[in-house]
Design an enzyme around this catalytic site. Structure first.
Site, PDB file in Angstrom:
ATOM      1  N   ASP A  20       0.554  10.457   4.100  1.00  0.00           N
ATOM      2  CA  ASP A  20       0.167   9.100   4.446  1.00  0.00           C
ATOM      3  C   ASP A  20      -1.003   9.245   5.430  1.00  0.00           C
ATOM      4  O   ASP A  20      -1.221  10.334   5.969  1.00  0.00           O
ATOM      5  CB  ASP A  20       1.370   8.397   5.096  1.00  0.00           C
ATOM      6  CG  ASP A  20       1.006   7.050   5.683  1.00  0.00           C
ATOM      7  OD1 ASP A  20       0.310   6.282   4.998  1.00  0.00           O
ATOM      8  OD2 ASP A  20       1.410   6.771   6.822  1.00  0.00           O
ATOM      9  N   ASP A  22      -2.658   6.239   7.786  1.00  0.00           N
ATOM     10  CA  ASP A  22      -2.650   5.434   9.011  1.00  0.00           C
ATOM     11  C   ASP A  22      -1.486   5.801   9.928  1.00  0.00           C
ATOM     12  O   ASP A  22      -0.352   5.957   9.468  1.00  0.00           O
ATOM     13  CB  ASP A  22      -2.563   3.942   8.663  1.00  0.00           C
ATOM     14  CG  ASP A  22      -3.830   3.448   7.990  1.00  0.00           C
ATOM     15  OD1 ASP A  22      -4.916   3.752   8.495  1.00  0.00           O
ATOM     16  OD2 ASP A  22      -3.736   2.758   6.953  1.00  0.00           O
TER      17      ASP A  22
END
EC number: 3.1.3.3
Length: 225
Positions: A20, A22
């Site tokens: 991932d 962010d």
């Protein structure tokens, strides 16, 4: 049920790792930074918190936040040039070490492709290994929506990307590493999930991840053993 030691073995022998982006690969939450630039940070960060906790369907939360922000092409460019995202300590070394071991590294993000590709270039990850949402703009650069056909635009999208990667490249073991509910739900089809809390601790992930880390140094150490 996979034990912690089996998880460590899976990580060591994986042929692909999906991260991932962010609040994980980078310290910031891209959509919140965009909101800050447009002057509506508080309303949007509260929506982000609810979306990441799994309380709101992802596409609904994304649509709602972007309708508030109305980011133009210029806003996105200014964000990248004036306030570029900061890499989380240890990620550069970890990605580099994985690449030395011929492990494929992918970035799968519910954030925006223009920002994620900028992050990928810093980590020597090819743009073809980036899966993220595409913003759409009118001819003069005003916000025109986002590409709703991207798998990352909806809940369960990260799992769809991993399924596609398995079918296309025939990876034997794929690991997903992330900090939110949308990352955790990508396992399966990911063979294992590692929770990360080095920037933001999301209680649901901390409570349910069988392997939870707060520093990428821990994973680097696993590769050295």
């Amino acid at each position: 049920m996979v034990s912690h030691s089996e998880l460590r073995t899976l990580f060591y022998s994986a042929d692909a790792l999906c991260f991932d982006v962010d609040s994980m690969v980078i310290r910031e939450e891209g959509i919140d930074e965009l909101a800050k630039m447009c002057g509506i940070e508080d309303a949007v960060s509260e929506m982000t918190r609810r979306a990441m906790g799994g309380a709101v369907p992802f596409k609904a939360a994304l649509t709602e936040r972007l309708a508030l922000i109305q980011p133009s092409r210029e806003h996105v460019q200014r964000l990248i040039t004036e306030q570029p995202p900061h890499l989380t300590p240890g990620i550069r070394e970890l990605v580099s070490r994985l690449q030395e071991r011929n492990v494929q590294v992918f970035l799968i993000s519910g954030g925006f492709r223009s920002i994620v590709e900028h992050v990928a270039s810093k980590l020597n990850i090819p743009a073809t290994n980036v899966f993220a949402n595409r913003l759409k703009f009118y001819f003069h650069g005003e916000y025109a929506g986002f590409d709703e056909t991207q798998p990352t635009a909806e809940s369960g999208g990260k799992g769809k990307v991993i399924k596609l990667l398995k079918e296309k490249f025939h990876f034997k073991k794929i690991i997903m590493i992330g900090d939110g509910a949308t990352d955790m739900e990508a396992c399966p089809p990911a063979d294992a999930f590692i929770g990360f809390g080095g920037n933001v601790i999301r209680q649901q992930v901390k409570d349910n991840a069988k392997w939870y880390i707060t520093d990428f140094v821990e994973l680097l150490g696993e590769l050295e053993e």
